[in-house]
Design a protein around this motif. Structure first.
Motif, PDB file in Angstrom:
ATOM      1  N   GLU A  85      -6.874  12.140   6.074  1.00  0.00           N
ATOM      2  CA  GLU A  85      -6.687  10.692   5.971  1.00  0.00           C
ATOM      3  C   GLU A  85      -5.203  10.333   5.928  1.00  0.00           C
ATOM      4  OE1 GLU A  85      -9.477  10.246   2.470  1.00  0.00           O
ATOM      5  OE2 GLU A  85     -10.157   8.566   3.725  1.00  0.00           O
ATOM      6  N   LEU A  86      -4.434  11.123   5.186  1.00  0.00           N
ATOM      7  CA  LEU A  86      -2.997  10.835   5.098  1.00  0.00           C
ATOM      8  C   LEU A  86      -2.343  10.959   6.471  1.00  0.00           C
ATOM      9  CD1 LEU A  86      -2.085  12.644   1.743  1.00  0.00           C
ATOM     10  CD2 LEU A  86      -2.493  10.200   2.124  1.00  0.00           C
ATOM     11  N   ALA A  87      -2.762  11.969   7.232  1.00  0.00           N
ATOM     12  CA  ALA A  87      -2.195  12.142   8.577  1.00  0.00           C
ATOM     13  C   ALA A  87      -2.560  10.945   9.457  1.00  0.00           C
ATOM     14  CB  ALA A  87      -2.705  13.442   9.190  1.00  0.00           C
ATOM     15  N   ALA A  88      -3.809  10.475   9.341  1.00  0.00           N
ATOM     16  CA  ALA A  88      -4.239   9.332  10.149  1.00  0.00           C
ATOM     17  C   ALA A  88      -3.464   8.073   9.761  1.00  0.00           C
ATOM     18  CB  ALA A  88      -5.743   9.110   9.975  1.00  0.00           C
ATOM     19  N   LEU A  89      -3.228   7.906   8.473  1.00  0.00           N
ATOM     20  CA  LEU A  89      -2.478   6.724   8.024  1.00  0.00           C
ATOM     21  C   LEU A  89      -1.025   6.781   8.488  1.00  0.00           C
ATOM     22  CD1 LEU A  89      -4.088   6.467   4.487  1.00  0.00           C
ATOM     23  CD2 LEU A  89      -4.127   4.645   6.222  1.00  0.00           C
ATOM     24  N   ARG A  90      -0.458   7.975   8.505  1.00  0.00           N
ATOM     25  CA  ARG A  90       0.919   8.106   9.010  1.00  0.00           C
ATOM     26  C   ARG A  90       0.988   7.744  10.499  1.00  0.00           C
ATOM     27  NH1 ARG A  90       0.748  13.141   5.915  1.00  0.00           N
ATOM     28  NH2 ARG A  90       1.931  12.867   3.972  1.00  0.00           N
ATOM     29  N   SER A  91       0.012   8.238  11.274  1.00  0.00           N
ATOM     30  CA  SER A  91       0.008   7.928  12.712  1.00  0.00           C
ATOM     31  C   SER A  91      -0.163   6.438  12.938  1.00  0.00           C
ATOM     32  CB  SER A  91      -1.140   8.664  13.413  1.00  0.00           C
ATOM     33  OG  SER A  91      -0.978  10.044  13.278  1.00  0.00           O
ATOM     34  N   PHE A 151      -6.119   2.453  14.073  1.00  0.00           N
ATOM     35  CA  PHE A 151      -5.755   3.520  15.009  1.00  0.00           C
ATOM     36  C   PHE A 151      -6.306   4.822  14.433  1.00  0.00           C
ATOM     37  CE2 PHE A 151      -2.813   6.728  16.734  1.00  0.00           C
ATOM     38  CZ  PHE A 151      -2.934   6.444  18.092  1.00  0.00           C
ATOM     39  N   GLY A 152      -7.112   5.509  15.217  1.00  0.00           N
ATOM     40  CA  GLY A 152      -7.737   6.732  14.703  1.00  0.00           C
ATOM     41  C   GLY A 152      -8.614   6.466  13.494  1.00  0.00           C
ATOM     42  N   GLY A 153      -9.153   5.251  13.418  1.00  0.00           N
ATOM     43  CA  GLY A 153     -10.056   4.910  12.328  1.00  0.00           C
ATOM     44  C   GLY A 153      -9.376   4.417  11.065  1.00  0.00           C
ATOM     45  N   TYR A 154      -8.037   4.395  11.067  1.00  0.00           N
ATOM     46  CA  TYR A 154      -7.320   3.969   9.856  1.00  0.00           C
ATOM     47  C   TYR A 154      -6.354   2.827  10.166  1.00  0.00           C
ATOM     48  CZ  TYR A 154      -9.484   7.453   7.005  1.00  0.00           C
ATOM     49  OH  TYR A 154     -10.430   8.157   6.306  1.00  0.00           O
ATOM     50  N   PRO A 155      -6.219   1.890   9.223  1.00  0.00           N
ATOM     51  CA  PRO A 155      -5.422   0.692   9.481  1.00  0.00           C
ATOM     52  C   PRO A 155      -3.933   0.890   9.207  1.00  0.00           C
ATOM     53  CG  PRO A 155      -6.441   0.514   7.320  1.00  0.00           C
ATOM     54  CD  PRO A 155      -6.902   1.836   7.913  1.00  0.00           C
ATOM     55  N   SER A 156      -3.168  -0.045   9.692  1.00  0.00           N
ATOM     56  CA  SER A 156      -1.766  -0.172   9.302  1.00  0.00           C
ATOM     57  C   SER A 156      -1.580  -1.553   8.701  1.00  0.00           C
ATOM     58  CB  SER A 156      -0.847   0.004  10.519  1.00  0.00           C
ATOM     59  OG  SER A 156      -1.206  -0.911  11.555  1.00  0.00           O
ATOM     60  N   ASP A 157      -0.462  -1.759   8.048  1.00  0.00           N
ATOM     61  CA  ASP A 157      -0.168  -3.047   7.420  1.00  0.00           C
ATOM     62  C   ASP A 157       1.298  -3.013   7.035  1.00  0.00           C
ATOM     63  OD1 ASP A 157      -0.267  -5.503   6.196  1.00  0.00           O
ATOM     64  OD2 ASP A 157      -1.668  -4.924   4.609  1.00  0.00           O
ATOM     65  N   GLU A 194       6.989  -5.543   3.015  1.00  0.00           N
ATOM     66  CA  GLU A 194       5.789  -4.761   2.715  1.00  0.00           C
ATOM     67  C   GLU A 194       5.855  -3.397   3.371  1.00  0.00           C
ATOM     68  OE1 GLU A 194       2.179  -6.020   4.681  1.00  0.00           O
ATOM     69  OE2 GLU A 194       0.940  -5.029   3.169  1.00  0.00           O
ATOM     70  N   ASP A 195       5.708  -2.371   2.555  1.00  0.00           N
ATOM     71  CA  ASP A 195       5.568  -1.014   3.062  1.00  0.00           C
ATOM     72  C   ASP A 195       4.344  -0.366   2.441  1.00  0.00           C
ATOM     73  OD1 ASP A 195       7.402   0.044   4.993  1.00  0.00           O
ATOM     74  OD2 ASP A 195       9.012  -0.368   3.561  1.00  0.00           O
ATOM     75  N   ILE A 196       3.660   0.435   3.254  1.00  0.00           N
ATOM     76  CA  ILE A 196       2.581   1.272   2.743  1.00  0.00           C
ATOM     77  C   ILE A 196       3.192   2.577   2.249  1.00  0.00           C
ATOM     78  CG2 ILE A 196       0.413   2.450   3.288  1.00  0.00           C
ATOM     79  CD1 ILE A 196       0.301  -0.632   3.422  1.00  0.00           C
ATOM     80  N   VAL A 197       2.783   3.006   1.071  1.00  0.00           N
ATOM     81  CA  VAL A 197       3.322   4.236   0.494  1.00  0.00           C
ATOM     82  C   VAL A 197       2.190   5.170   0.067  1.00  0.00           C
ATOM     83  CG1 VAL A 197       5.357   2.991  -0.356  1.00  0.00           C
ATOM     84  CG2 VAL A 197       3.425   3.410  -1.911  1.00  0.00           C
ATOM     85  N   ILE A 198       2.496   6.457   0.090  1.00  0.00           N
ATOM     86  CA  ILE A 198       1.607   7.475  -0.467  1.00  0.00           C
ATOM     87  C   ILE A 198       2.160   7.874  -1.833  1.00  0.00           C
ATOM     88  CG2 ILE A 198       0.699   9.827  -0.206  1.00  0.00           C
ATOM     89  CD1 ILE A 198       1.094   9.502   2.832  1.00  0.00           C
ATOM     90  N   MET A 199       1.283   7.885  -2.830  1.00  0.00           N
ATOM     91  CA  MET A 199       1.712   8.327  -4.160  1.00  0.00           C
ATOM     92  C   MET A 199       1.789   9.846  -4.168  1.00  0.00           C
ATOM     93  SD  MET A 199       2.399   6.947  -7.229  1.00  0.00           S
ATOM     94  CE  MET A 199       3.848   7.999  -7.095  1.00  0.00           C
ATOM     95  N   GLY A 200       3.015  10.364  -4.292  1.00  0.00           N
ATOM     96  CA  GLY A 200       3.206  11.808  -4.379  1.00  0.00           C
ATOM     97  C   GLY A 200       3.465  12.224  -5.824  1.00  0.00           C
ATOM     98  N   ALA A 201       3.574  13.519  -6.032  1.00  0.00           N
ATOM     99  CA  ALA A 201       3.764  14.025  -7.399  1.00  0.00           C
ATOM    100  C   ALA A 201       5.050  13.485  -8.019  1.00  0.00           C
ATOM    101  CB  ALA A 201       3.787  15.552  -7.386  1.00  0.00           C
ATOM    102  N   GLU A 202       6.072  13.332  -7.174  1.00  0.00           N
ATOM    103  CA  GLU A 202       7.390  12.950  -7.688  1.00  0.00           C
ATOM    104  C   GLU A 202       7.737  11.488  -7.443  1.00  0.00           C
ATOM    105  OE1 GLU A 202       9.067  15.181  -9.386  1.00  0.00           O
ATOM    106  OE2 GLU A 202       7.514  16.680  -8.970  1.00  0.00           O
ATOM    107  N   GLY A 203       6.904  10.814  -6.648  1.00  0.00           N
ATOM    108  CA  GLY A 203       7.249   9.432  -6.311  1.00  0.00           C
ATOM    109  C   GLY A 203       6.586   9.055  -5.003  1.00  0.00           C
ATOM    110  N   VAL A 204       6.981   7.909  -4.444  1.00  0.00           N
ATOM    111  CA  VAL A 204       6.281   7.411  -3.275  1.00  0.00           C
ATOM    112  C   VAL A 204       6.910   7.919  -1.977  1.00  0.00           C
ATOM    113  CG1 VAL A 204       5.532   5.331  -4.487  1.00  0.00           C
ATOM    114  CG2 VAL A 204       7.625   5.261  -3.108  1.00  0.00           C
ATOM    115  N   VAL A 254       7.243   6.602   1.819  1.00  0.00           N
ATOM    116  CA  VAL A 254       7.088   5.392   2.626  1.00  0.00           C
ATOM    117  C   VAL A 254       6.642   5.779   4.030  1.00  0.00           C
ATOM    118  CG1 VAL A 254       8.263   3.361   3.540  1.00  0.00           C
ATOM    119  CG2 VAL A 254       8.881   4.250   1.278  1.00  0.00           C
ATOM    120  N   LEU A 255       5.580   5.138   4.556  1.00  0.00           N
ATOM    121  CA  LEU A 255       5.061   5.528   5.874  1.00  0.00           C
ATOM    122  C   LEU A 255       5.907   5.015   7.023  1.00  0.00           C
ATOM    123  CD1 LEU A 255       1.186   5.254   5.554  1.00  0.00           C
ATOM    124  CD2 LEU A 255       2.739   7.138   4.987  1.00  0.00           C
TER     125      LEU A 255
END
Lengths: 365, 365
Positions: free
Chosen positions: B142-148, B225-231, B338-348, B350-351
């Protein structure tokens, strides 16, 4: 009397007849039919609540301004911080005793369960038997909108015919129809292009197959325009007809004609299906007619009446439906001819002005 | 273990924990998350039924072939002529005693009421607390799809910047972004272009306003795109910045940075909102920040977690959400970053790779 007052009066007459004290509709086609508008549906409780002598719009307070302007009804608002329970209690106080609660059958379950709990002594029944029945008969405004929408689809179909070239993909040809819809401000719903053997799948997903000389092509397209959909299917061929094509096309056309001739006010919907199916079966293609003969069309592209082999729905003046017999021969081609018609007093009015004959195309002319 | 087996195992662990024996999901995002697929929703009962040690797909027989190929589960089919009641009885026999029934909260009421009647001794609860909670944590696919998907949106945003010219309408500029999405095969969801004073309406409907020299422009765009949105939301200006613009932009950027810095695994969602809101309030613009700081993004463009002033949701590694503070000054302009971010262990993470600085555009370069 405003349009909404008119619809509310019709709903209340039906409520009285079936013994319902409350009709609750979510943001969707039923609500749209009553109000001429519905908000974009989301996860926050939004309801049109119609009582015997009241009507309220329940809405989250963030959307109250928009709802007030469009619904023209007293609002019961609720805030995100509080949740919608108090709004439902307020509604219960206003409508009094409810023994039968008519629920929009398409409503989200997190809307309907709180309603059922609030009106826990009421029998829940679905709105398709009440609002759905009313929606089958279109008024003049709706008929005019459906005619306009059909005219837009005719032009998109012509754009599709003109785009046909050997060497293009189905998707490329479909794009021409999408562009035509978009240029007229219509919201594309579907632009099916099924070429050659793909035509034998009634719901083929338009794809990368390359058009070849001698392919039959199914175009099945529709778009929203002025709030009402279109839906039309026509056949084309690339340069020349596949072997044996014309004979089968003629059978489908005769089935279409038989169905149209059978459609009269007072006739049951299955009799129209029977008429089309008999022509195709008698011609030896019965096993290849794998779907119903038609479906109603109004605010939704598929809605009652459905023209199936078992439907007991009695056709009435003002109903609008498709007649769309088809024959699908695996590995060779499929042929479907679909027109939307209005049930008139003396017979059907066809909305499209395009002939149902197969269009020879793709010569670059 | 297949992807679906993986998801089913996670669902069953949560079912055991909360004491549920059956989860019933309609054709929608919850089902899609489990199966990686869902059929086109219509009015015919279609359910994924997950028991503690069983899983079945209930489907009308006309769609059985498609469902069998995609769901990879034992089917319980029903025919139009018979209706779905017998299929639900079969399900009840297979799953045995049910004391808690988890219902997809988005399910149509004509799906859920027959289920509730079939399992009439079970307590109905909603799936948002179970499937919704699982869906918040994205897996690597899912993370890969969201990045694409985000990369496709970045290119559409660049196309929008390049299209800006004084004299064009908002709609014309938005069309360039739609075309960019379409060229990459993405399904356009929204392409907001709000120019000049229109920018002060967070959900402005892109229209016929003509761009003028010195306008600020809000672009807020997304596509599947690839089943996952962007914003993503970025700011531009036509030729030159409006008076006082840069100061406000800097406040919004600092709010964005503060929110991003506050986002850490273990922190509650409201703390991220608090951090952004404090910057804007301290700068004197608190009354102009009229919405929440962000929303989750996954199979749906808005889903949990929501970054609101009251959310107690604890952020965890693998969550994906927007950070999108804004300041909207009536009659002048609005600024949202507005940016979409992934919550990582150390912080966000940005996609988007686009800077959040305002883009000066429209000089025909």
């Amino acid at each position: 009397m405003s349009r909404t007052d008119d619809k509310l009066a019709a709903v209340r007459a039906a409520m009285t007849e079936q013994g319902a004290e409350l009709v609750a509709l979510g943001p969707g086609a039923h609500m749209h039919w009553v109000l001429g508008w519905h908000p974009h549906p989301d996860e926050r409780l939004t309801l049109l609540a119609i009582g015997r002598d009241s009507a309220h719009f329940i809405v989250p307070s963030v959307n109250a301004e928009q709802a007030g302007a469009n619904a023209g009804l007293p609002l019961i608002t609720w805030r995100d911080e509080d949740g919608p329970e108090e709004a439902l209690r307020t509604l219960a106080q206003k409508v009094g005793n409810v023994t039968q609660l008519v629920l929009d059958e398409t409503m989200r379950t997190d809307f309907s369960l709180p309603l059922i709990r609030t009106f826990d002594r009421a029998e829940p029944v679905f709105a398709d038997g009440l609002i759905g029945a009313l929606r089958m008969i279109k008024d003049e405004t709706e008929l005019a909108a459906l005619r306009s929408s059909a005219a837009v689809a005719d032009r998109a179909m012509e754009a599709g015919f003109s785009a046909i070239r050997p060497g293009l993909t189905e998707s490329q040809v479909a794009q021409a129809m999408r562009d035509s819809f978009a240029e007229e401000g219509a919201a594309v719903a579907f632009t099916l292009c099924a070429s050659g053997p793909n035509g034998a799948f009634p719901h083929h997903a338009t794809g990368d197959r390359v058009l070849e000389e001698g392919d039959a092509i199914v175009f099945d397209i529709g778009a929203g325009f002025g709030g009402y959909p279109s839906d039309i299917t026509r056949m084309a061929a690339v340069g020349s007809l596949p072997e044996g094509y014309q004979e089968v096309h003629d059978v489908v056309e005769r089935a279409w004609q038989a169905a149209a001739a059978a459609a009269r006010p007072g006739v049951r919907a299955h009799e129209v299906d029977d008429a089309a199916r008999k022509v195709i079966t008698d011609a030896g293609y019965g096993e290849y007619f794998v779907h119903r003969t038609g479906h109603g069309l109004g605010l939704e592209v598929h809605e009652p009446p459905y023209l199936t082999s078992s439907s007991q729905t009695v056709l009435q003046e003002g109903m609008v439906f498709s007649i769309e017999p088809g024959i699908y021969i695996p590995g060779r081609f499929g042929i479907r001819l679909e027109d939307i018609v209005i049930m008139g007093a003396e017979g059907v009015e066809v909305l499209s002005s395009l002939p149902r004959a197969v269009r020879l195309a793709g010569d670059g002319a």
